[in-house]
Design an enzyme around this catalytic site. Structure first.
Site, PDB file in Angstrom:
ATOM      1  N   GLY A   1     -28.469  24.378  34.276  1.00  0.00           N
ATOM      2  CA  GLY A   1     -28.963  25.284  35.311  1.00  0.00           C
ATOM      3  C   GLY A   1     -30.198  26.036  34.858  1.00  0.00           C
ATOM      4  CG  ASP A   2     -30.493  29.589  35.074  1.00  0.00           C
ATOM      5  OD1 ASP A   2     -30.397  29.754  36.300  1.00  0.00           O
ATOM      6  OD2 ASP A   2     -29.704  30.081  34.242  1.00  0.00           O
TER       7      ASP A   2
ATOM      8  N   GLY B   1     -29.269  31.346  41.184  1.00  0.00           N
ATOM      9  CA  GLY B   1     -30.357  32.325  41.254  1.00  0.00           C
ATOM     10  C   GLY B   1     -31.634  31.539  41.087  1.00  0.00           C
ATOM     11  CG  HIS B   2     -32.317  28.395  43.040  1.00  0.00           C
ATOM     12  ND1 HIS B   2     -32.014  27.355  43.890  1.00  0.00           N
ATOM     13  CD2 HIS B   2     -31.439  28.283  42.002  1.00  0.00           C
ATOM     14  CE1 HIS B   2     -31.010  26.661  43.395  1.00  0.00           C
ATOM     15  NE2 HIS B   2     -30.631  27.209  42.263  1.00  0.00           N
TER      16      HIS B   2
ATOM     17  N   GLY C   1     -35.862  26.406  41.961  1.00  0.00           N
ATOM     18  CA  GLY C   1     -36.417  27.167  43.081  1.00  0.00           C
ATOM     19  C   GLY C   1     -37.920  27.045  43.150  1.00  0.00           C
TER      20      GLY C   1
ATOM     21  CB  THR D   1     -20.218  25.481  38.451  1.00  0.00           C
ATOM     22  OG1 THR D   1     -19.961  26.324  39.586  1.00  0.00           O
ATOM     23  CG2 THR D   1     -20.881  24.188  38.916  1.00  0.00           C
TER      24      THR D   1
ATOM     25  NE  ARG E   1      -4.157  19.358  50.928  1.00  0.00           N
ATOM     26  CZ  ARG E   1      -3.172  18.535  50.643  1.00  0.00           C
ATOM     27  NH1 ARG E   1      -3.042  17.419  51.293  1.00  0.00           N
ATOM     28  NH2 ARG E   1      -2.310  18.827  49.697  1.00  0.00           N
TER      29      ARG E   1
ATOM     30  CE  LYS F   1     -39.081  29.488  31.511  1.00  0.00           C
ATOM     31  NZ  LYS F   1     -38.010  30.446  31.901  1.00  0.00           N
TER      32      LYS F   1
ATOM     33  CB  SER G   1     -43.659  23.803  35.869  1.00  0.00           C
ATOM     34  OG  SER G   1     -43.734  25.192  36.027  1.00  0.00           O
TER      35      SER G   1
ATOM     36  CB  THR H   1     -25.059  37.582  35.498  1.00  0.00           C
ATOM     37  OG1 THR H   1     -25.717  36.609  34.679  1.00  0.00           O
ATOM     38  CG2 THR H   1     -24.121  36.861  36.464  1.00  0.00           C
TER      39      THR H   1
ATOM     40  CD  GLN I   1     -24.403  26.143  40.627  1.00  0.00           C
ATOM     41  OE1 GLN I   1     -24.027  25.342  41.470  1.00  0.00           O
ATOM     42  NE2 GLN I   1     -24.826  27.346  40.981  1.00  0.00           N
TER      43      GLN I   1
ATOM     44  NE  ARG J   1     -23.602  35.725  32.712  1.00  0.00           N
ATOM     45  CZ  ARG J   1     -22.762  34.731  32.936  1.00  0.00           C
ATOM     46  NH1 ARG J   1     -21.711  34.574  32.152  1.00  0.00           N
ATOM     47  NH2 ARG J   1     -22.975  33.863  33.906  1.00  0.00           N
TER      48      ARG J   1
END
Ligand code: GDP
Ligand code: IMO
Ligand code: MG
Length: 422
Positions: free
Chosen positions: A13-14, A41-42, A18, A238, A144, A330, A410, A300, A223, A302
């Protein structure tokens, strides 16, 4: 007939989903989320503004595009309302642009409490969830017992809710977990009313007829592959299928309608929460990646754990997803590094392997290939040709090892800091 293109994370994730969805959106008419919920969190940055999206697709800033929250998503009405109202306050009213699947499941206030209670019960073996009720909501879906967005339109809505709440309360009593949801519950009831102002649709019909009409659709993952409930480092995952197959179940499109699969990865690795991370660095280099990459959770806050790029894991993710194009994020974070390492194999119990192991508790020693750093500011580059030779060698090594072309690079958080290779 068009195919649906997919962008999804290949790590934990991350990766920058986004940002890239926002960059790619001009080429699409529709952007659709297919799984996850407000655990995502995007982050998007453009014109000096920064936005973090959780449940709303990242296509909403590119003017007039339709954005769909698919059936595979779990939706928290309270957090959704906060997100939508904050966007409206900044001049982005989404009511006309956003559609929500009737079949998306609702995160109830008690799901959030259950998430906290299960984590507390696990003690030191906790997953380190985002605390947003994701696991309990998907659990109710599969057993269900879930509530869906379409239930908001039912005259029995209140009694469906009361039954779900009573079931959750019995579990919480069994866990001896103290809680008070009065405030959260009244917020939730107001927020579900707010949800109703959006178009609540049969999104599987909407997506398929858009594709039939030759409209281009981009599916946005949340994620990452290594957090997938089937293929990630279980149980430290997740609760949804974050992989490409999740597009089929999370939007209702057939496998033969999948088009390009954009796999996105950082030039290093990060992970937030518990679980194995073979290339994690506990030294000054790990601290530098965290500091220079601002590696703190968008949801979060974190601190994210940081480490070198892991090609064993990356190749595994590429295989599971059928990735056709890689997007590398990155690398600018490592601009000043003298040397850069990439794991190409693991040593486990004295044996060398290039397979991602089943056993999450295994003691893994990564085998590294070392590169000289590029020692130049990639953020100044605007074409692939401008990249320093050392960085091109790094990219070409990744392409050779994975067999997949790196088509987008990027070099900074802003929308403009993106190099599309021709
Ligand atoms: P997502 O969850 O995959 O959308 O990623 P996040 O938004 O959680 O985390 C990615 C972070 O990296 C965000 O703070 C972005 O603004 C930032 N970011 C994205 N691409 C780049 C890049 O190429 N360079 C740098 N330095 N930051 C980036
Ligand atoms: P985006 O979309 C990074 C992690 C949590 C935890 C595990 C289970 O921004 O990349 P959950 O709340 O889903 O039950 O937590 O998954 N996790 C993420 N880590 N980025 C995310 O989303 C994440 N969503 C969940 O930290 O380890
Ligand atoms: Mg994120």
């Amino acid at each position: 007939m068009k195919k649906i293109d997919v962008i999804l994370g290949l790590q934990w994730g991350d990766e920058g989903k986004g940002k890239v969805v926002d960059v790619l959106t001009p080429a699409y008419e529709v952007v659709a989320r297919f799984q996850g919920g407000p655990n995502a969190g995007h982050t998007l940055e453009f014109n000096g503004e920064k936005y973090v999206l959780r449940s709303i697709p990242s296509g909403i800033f590119q003017g007039g595009k339709t954005n769909i929250i698919g059936n595979g998503v779990v939706l928290d009405a309270i957090l959704f309302r906060e997100e939508a109202e904050a966007l409206a306050a900044s001049g982005h009213d989404l009511t006309a642009q956003l559609c929500i699947s009737k079949k998306a499941h609702l995160i109830l206030p008690t799901h959030r409490i259950l998430d906290a209670a299960y984590e507390a019960a696990k003690g030191s073996a906790k997953i380190g969830t985002t605390g947003k009720g994701i696991g309990p909501t998907y659990t109710d879906k599969v057993s269900r017992n879930g509530m869906r967005v379409g239930d908001l339109l039912s005259p029995d809505f209140k009694s469906i809710y009361a039954k779900a709440k009573a079931r959750h309360e019995a579990i919480l009593a069994g866990l001896n977990y103290a809680y008070d949801i009065a405030e959260l519950e009244s917020q939730w009831f107001e927020a579900v009313e707010y949800l109703k102002r959006f178009r609540i649709i049969d999104s599987e019909y909407a997506v398929n007829s858009l594709l039939d009409d030759d409209k281009s659709v981009l599916a946005e993952g949340a994620q990452g592959t290594l957090l997938d409930v089937d293929f990630g480092s279980y149980p430290f995952v997740t609760s949804s299928n974050t992989v490409c197959a999740g597009v089929c179940t999370g939007l209702g499109v057939a496998p033969n309608r999948i088009g390009e699969v954009y796999g996105i990865c950082k030039a290093y690795c990060t992970r937030v929460g518990s679980g194995p991370f073979p290339t994690e660095l506990f030294d000054e280099t790990g601290d530098a990646l965290c500091r220079l990459g601002h590696e703190f959770g968008a949801v979060t806050g974190r601190k994210r754990r940081c480490g070198w790029l892991d090609l064993v894991a990356l190749k595994y993710s590429i295989m599971i997803n059928g990735v056709t194009q890689l997007i590398l994020m990155k690398a600018d974070v490592m601009n000043d590094f003298d040397t850069i390492r990439v794991a190409t194999a693991y040593e486990i119990g004295g044996r060398r392997t290039t397979q991602f192991p089943y056993e999450t508790a295994a003691e893994i020693t990564p085998v590294y290939t070392e590169f000289e750093g590029w020692k130049c500011d990639l953020r100044n580059c605007r074409t692939y040709e401008e990249f320093p030779a050392a960085f091109k060698r790094y990219i070409e090594f990744i392409e050779r090892e994975t067999g997949v072309p790196v088509t987008i690079v990027s070099v900074g958080p802003d929308r403009s800091e993106t190099i599309v290779r021709n």
